[in-house]
Write a protein that holds these residues in place. Structure first.
Motif, PDB file in Angstrom:
ATOM      1  N   LYS A 170       2.884  11.823   8.519  1.00  0.00           N
ATOM      2  CA  LYS A 170       3.187  10.766   9.472  1.00  0.00           C
ATOM      3  C   LYS A 170       2.427  11.132  10.753  1.00  0.00           C
ATOM      4  O   LYS A 170       2.363  12.317  11.089  1.00  0.00           O
TER       5      LYS A 170
ATOM      6  N   THR B  31      -5.965   6.441   0.662  1.00  0.00           N
ATOM      7  CA  THR B  31      -5.858   5.517  -0.465  1.00  0.00           C
ATOM      8  C   THR B  31      -7.025   5.622  -1.436  1.00  0.00           C
ATOM      9  O   THR B  31      -6.834   5.611  -2.657  1.00  0.00           O
TER      10      THR B  31
ATOM     11  N   SER C 240       8.130   3.582   7.647  1.00  0.00           N
ATOM     12  CA  SER C 240       7.109   2.691   7.092  1.00  0.00           C
ATOM     13  C   SER C 240       5.689   3.131   7.422  1.00  0.00           C
ATOM     14  O   SER C 240       4.727   2.506   6.963  1.00  0.00           O
ATOM     15  N   ASN C 241       5.536   4.195   8.204  1.00  0.00           N
ATOM     16  CA  ASN C 241       4.189   4.688   8.519  1.00  0.00           C
ATOM     17  C   ASN C 241       3.949   6.095   7.968  1.00  0.00           C
ATOM     18  O   ASN C 241       3.196   6.873   8.532  1.00  0.00           O
ATOM     19  N   ASP C 242       4.600   6.404   6.851  1.00  0.00           N
ATOM     20  CA  ASP C 242       4.382   7.664   6.139  1.00  0.00           C
ATOM     21  C   ASP C 242       3.567   7.399   4.879  1.00  0.00           C
ATOM     22  O   ASP C 242       3.696   6.348   4.258  1.00  0.00           O
ATOM     23  N   LEU C 243       2.771   8.389   4.470  1.00  0.00           N
ATOM     24  CA  LEU C 243       2.073   8.334   3.190  1.00  0.00           C
ATOM     25  C   LEU C 243       2.059   9.720   2.565  1.00  0.00           C
ATOM     26  O   LEU C 243       2.038  10.733   3.266  1.00  0.00           O
TER      27      LEU C 243
ATOM     28  N   ARG D  44       0.132   1.289  10.679  1.00  0.00           N
ATOM     29  CA  ARG D  44       0.425   0.176   9.759  1.00  0.00           C
ATOM     30  C   ARG D  44      -0.669  -0.889   9.880  1.00  0.00           C
ATOM     31  O   ARG D  44      -0.456  -1.999  10.354  1.00  0.00           O
TER      32      ARG D  44
ATOM     33  N   ARG E  55      -5.784   5.591   6.616  1.00  0.00           N
ATOM     34  CA  ARG E  55      -5.103   4.970   5.468  1.00  0.00           C
ATOM     35  C   ARG E  55      -6.098   4.736   4.330  1.00  0.00           C
ATOM     36  O   ARG E  55      -5.795   4.986   3.156  1.00  0.00           O
TER      37      ARG E  55
ATOM     38  N   ASN F 274       1.184   4.106  -2.940  1.00  0.00           N
ATOM     39  CA  ASN F 274       0.970   5.513  -2.594  1.00  0.00           C
ATOM     40  C   ASN F 274       2.132   6.377  -3.049  1.00  0.00           C
ATOM     41  O   ASN F 274       1.937   7.430  -3.685  1.00  0.00           O
TER      42      ASN F 274
ATOM     43  N   HIS G 248      12.340   8.131   4.554  1.00  0.00           N
ATOM     44  CA  HIS G 248      11.002   7.946   5.110  1.00  0.00           C
ATOM     45  C   HIS G 248      10.971   6.786   6.085  1.00  0.00           C
ATOM     46  O   HIS G 248      11.938   6.023   6.202  1.00  0.00           O
TER      47      HIS G 248
ATOM     48  N   ASN H 109       0.830  -1.204   0.000  1.00  0.00           N
ATOM     49  CA  ASN H 109       0.000   0.000   0.000  1.00  0.00           C
ATOM     50  C   ASN H 109       0.863   1.252   0.000  1.00  0.00           C
ATOM     51  O   ASN H 109       0.579   2.232  -0.711  1.00  0.00           O
ATOM     52  N   GLN H 110       1.955   1.240   0.770  1.00  0.00           N
ATOM     53  CA  GLN H 110       2.858   2.387   0.804  1.00  0.00           C
ATOM     54  C   GLN H 110       3.567   2.554  -0.540  1.00  0.00           C
ATOM     55  O   GLN H 110       3.717   3.678  -1.034  1.00  0.00           O
TER      56      GLN H 110
END
Length: 315
Positions: A296, A311, A99-102, A300, A307, A21, A97, A17-18
């Protein structure tokens, strides 16, 4: 071209998903993942298989044990720097970055173009959320020695997420911060190379605790990435962006709301400062120079409402 450096340690579906994105909002970009050594083998296989679907995805074969605030993130990003250069992955900039950034909007490539690097160079130390790392490392014997070797005077603390460095600056960082210069001894003891359940890790933790009690900070694990990269790059930078492009509300425990996302997309800077107290201590001119493209912390969890909103509902 931007190459995103991202450490991951769980949930292949969230990793994908990341990836989706980041590529959606940054067409033409690439992603370099570091997979934690703690990730279950079956999940590692799933993440590696993503390279078949996403040709823009690269995976660093080196896997380190990852933890929180122990210095491993510094080693992970530095390892990604070295891997990208050694493998001749094409990039103009590397952006860092978690792993919990979008991302929530387009335009990053244009924002960083013609700039050497970007990190927090303007938040007053009193209000800088990672200022403690500056205080910690100023007591660190090897850090002071390395600064002296490179004729550096100023220690610069900055959040990592949303910082970036041009390729020639990355090369300088890899040269200045190589294992020999940073006194990293993987086969004796080094954070990231040994499980926290291992005898070596427990022995190191005991020695480090004794040294701290004696006020001898030769060894001092902490979020090194929040100081090392900006500090050892700053003297080579002529055209900087003076703030990370990833919005983090440190004063609210890194929690973020849909309202904040809307304010960022509307470029409502007074609202930013109202939500995020760190920003309220900047001058109007400083605030005007900042733009945010990513946020952020997004949990996750593939079912996390924020999220899903980012998305499915954002263009």
């Amino acid at each position: 071209m931007i190459l995103f450096s991202i450490p991951v340690h769980e949930k292949p579906e969230v990793v994908e998903n990341q990836i989706q994105n980041f590529l959606k909002y940054n067409p033409g970009a690439s992603i370099l993942l570091h997979i934690s050594k703690q990730m279950p083998p079956e999940e590692v296989v799933q993440v590696k298989q993503l390279t078949r679907t996403y040709p823009q995805l690269f995976i660093n074969p080196i896997q380190l044990y990852t933890g929180w605030a122990d210095g491993c993130q510094f080693k992970i990003h530095l390892s990604n720097f070295q891997y990208a250069l050694n493998q001749q992955i094409p990039f103009q900039y590397i952006a860092l970055h978690a792993s919990n950034d979008l991302f929530i909007q387009h335009g990053l490539q244009q924002y960083i173009q013609n700039h050497d690097a970007g990190f927090d160079a303007i938040t007053p130390l009193k209000y800088n959320p990672v200022a403690q790392q500056k205080i910690n490392l100023e007591k660190h014997f090897f850090f002071r020695r390395l600064m002296k070797k490179n004729k550096l005077q100023t220690v610069i603390p900055s959040q990592v997420e949303g910082t970036f460095y041009r390729r020639d600056i990355v090369e300088i960082l890899c040269n200045r911060l190589n294992p020999k210069n940073t006194y990293d001894f993987p086969y004796l003891f080094s954070i990231g190379y040994h499980s926290k359940n291992s005898i070596r890790y427990k022995l190191f933790s005991f020695i480090e605790k004794v040294l701290r009690n004696l006020n001898i900070t030769v060894i001092h694990p902490n979020p090194l990435e929040e100081v090392f990269f900006p500090t050892f790059a700053a003297d080579k930078i002529q055209q900087p962006r003076t703030f990370p492009y990833c919005y983090v509300n440190w004063n609210n425990g890194l929690n973020i709301t849909q309202e904040e996302i809307t304010a960022i997309r509307n470029n409502d800077k007074p609202a930013w400062a109202q939500h995020c107290k760190q920003l309220s201590h900047l001058t109007p001119q400083q605030l005007q120079s900042i733009e945010f493209f990513a946020v952020k912390r997004i949990n996750r969890d593939i079912s996390d409402p924020l999220r899903i909103y980012i998305t499915q509902e954002l263009d």
